[in-house]
Write an enzyme that holds these catalytic residues in place. Structure first.
Site, short mmCIF file in Angstrom:
data_model
loop_
_atom_site.label_atom_id
_atom_site.label_comp_id
_atom_site.label_asym_id
_atom_site.label_seq_id
_atom_site.Cartn_x
_atom_site.Cartn_y
_atom_site.Cartn_z
N LYS A 57 6.48 66.08 18.77
CA LYS A 57 6.57 65.25 17.56
C LYS A 57 7.85 65.49 16.77
CE LYS A 57 1.65 64.69 17.02
NZ LYS A 57 0.45 65.26 16.44
N TYR A 84 5.24 85.17 31.21
CA TYR A 84 3.85 85.22 30.73
C TYR A 84 3.28 83.80 30.61
CZ TYR A 84 0.09 86.19 27.37
OH TYR A 84 -1.11 86.28 26.72
N ASP A 93 6.80 73.75 31.91
CA ASP A 93 5.57 73.14 32.44
C ASP A 93 5.51 71.68 32.00
OD1 ASP A 93 5.28 74.55 29.76
OD2 ASP A 93 3.74 72.99 29.66
N ASP A 115 8.02 75.57 23.71
CA ASP A 115 7.09 74.55 23.23
C ASP A 115 7.82 73.21 23.30
OD1 ASP A 115 5.71 72.76 21.49
OD2 ASP A 115 4.73 74.47 20.54
N GLU A 145 18.64 84.65 27.28
CA GLU A 145 17.33 84.00 27.48
C GLU A 145 16.82 83.62 26.09
OE1 GLU A 145 12.79 84.59 29.24
OE2 GLU A 145 14.06 86.36 29.05
N GLU A 164 4.48 81.07 32.01
CA GLU A 164 4.49 80.40 33.31
C GLU A 164 3.23 80.74 34.10
OE1 GLU A 164 8.00 81.04 35.69
OE2 GLU A 164 7.17 79.88 37.36
C1 LIG Z 1 5.84 79.22 24.59
S1 LIG Z 1 6.68 80.68 24.19
C2 LIG Z 1 7.45 81.13 25.73
C3 LIG Z 1 7.79 82.58 25.79
C4 LIG Z 1 8.39 83.09 27.11
N1 LIG Z 1 9.66 82.47 27.37
C5 LIG Z 1 7.44 82.84 28.25
O1 LIG Z 1 7.71 81.95 29.07
O2 LIG Z 1 6.44 83.55 28.36
C6 LIG Z 1 8.06 80.04 23.26
C7 LIG Z 1 8.84 81.12 22.53
O3 LIG Z 1 9.97 80.54 21.89
C8 LIG Z 1 10.16 81.17 20.65
N2 LIG Z 1 10.92 80.25 19.77
C9 LIG Z 1 10.68 78.95 19.55
N3 LIG Z 1 11.58 78.43 18.69
C10 LIG Z 1 12.41 79.46 18.36
C11 LIG Z 1 13.54 79.57 17.51
N4 LIG Z 1 14.01 78.51 16.84
N5 LIG Z 1 14.15 80.77 17.40
C12 LIG Z 1 13.68 81.84 18.08
N6 LIG Z 1 12.61 81.80 18.91
C13 LIG Z 1 11.99 80.62 19.05
C14 LIG Z 1 8.75 81.46 20.15
O4 LIG Z 1 8.73 82.51 19.19
C15 LIG Z 1 8.03 81.83 21.45
O5 LIG Z 1 8.03 83.23 21.70
#
Ligand SMILES: C[S@@+](CC[C@H](N)C(=O)[O-])C[C@H]1O[C@@H](n2cnc3c(N)ncnc32)[C@H](O)[C@@H]1O
Length: 240
Positions: free
Chosen positions: A119, A190, A149, A115, A41, A192
């Protein structure tokens, strides 16, 4: 985090110094002590997919990967308290996946609510640069699942799959209004839960990733999402 036996961390410095990760190529043999498939994951946050799938599917191994330690600590604690022997976490940048895994060591990948990085293509977790990293550790034609989303990221990834003729297994615009029957898809992370509380539909894509082909980026303009993720205070107000 350092005290958990199922959490691994490795910095760019360790890698620069030529440290070889001890479990690379032998996760099944030396950590999980079985020959079961391994599911990652990516951007796991608190690791809901890692934990819930591990509980329901004891004949697979699950590893959550994220750069943020505080969120991961929550999932790591839950896995320990539930005595889950088929769970591990790696705190690292996803760019470094092939430091931790050998070729063909991974069978399946979940990307949960990343995320959309509207951009910056190179930061999108479904960009070709990331898909190339996934292919370096995934079995040939291994499955990648994206739950999001973001209409932007859903459309971008769909276009990328189309232009590269990658086999699409599922392409669903509104998961909870679709008739797909898959218990795994009902697991809610979380983030979602936040999107659902804001009445934003959940999209799902699943595709196969063949090893041998050059992947190209789609060249189309995609409308940006007209909302942003809430900060911590607004998230707390949602009481989810
Ligand atoms: C919006 S959060 C979603 C977290 C979780 N999957 C959820 O749905 O609740 C995006 C996660 O991706 C991680 N993330 C983004 N780019 C990353 C990278 N290059 N390496 C490791 N983690 C990354 C961030 O630290 C963050 O915890």
């Amino acid at each position: 985090m350092e005290q958990f036996e199922h959490v691994f961390q490795c910095s760019y410095n360790d890698i620069a110094q030529g440290t070889i990760f001890v479990l690379k190529g032998c996760w099944r043999e030396n950590f999980f002590h079985n020959t079961n498939p391994i599911v990652l994951e990516l951007g796991c946050g608190k690791g809901e997919y890692t934990i819930e799938q591990a509980k329901c599917t004891p004949n697979k191994n699950f590893i959550g990967v994220d750069i943020k330690g505080a969120r991961m600590w929550t999932g790591a604690t839950e896995a320990k308290d539930a005595n889950l022997s088929n769970v591990a976490f790696i705190r690292t940048d996803i760019h470094l996946l092939n430091h931790f895994f050998a070729e063909n060591e991974i069978n399946e990948i979940w990307i949960t609510f990343p995320d959309p990085q509207m951009k910056k293509v190179r930061k999108r977790l479904t960009a070709t640069t990331f898909l190339d990293i996934y292919r370096s550790v995934l079995t040939d034609n291994g499955t990648v699942h994206l739950k999001t989303d973001s209409s932007f990221l859903f459309q971008y990834t769909s276009e990328l799959l189309k232009i590269n003729s990658l086999p699409i297994l599922y392409q669903i615009l509104d998961l909870y209004k679709s008739d797909i029957q898959n218990i795994t898809l009902t697991i809610k992370t979380y983030y979602e839960r936040q999107w659902l509380a804001r009445n934003i539909s959940i999209k799902y894509l699943a595709f196969s990733l063949p090893k041998e082909m050059k992947l190209i980026e789609p060249k189309i303009d995609i409308p940006f999402d007209d909302y942003r993720s809430f900060g911590r205070n607004r998230r707390a107000e949602l009481k989810i």
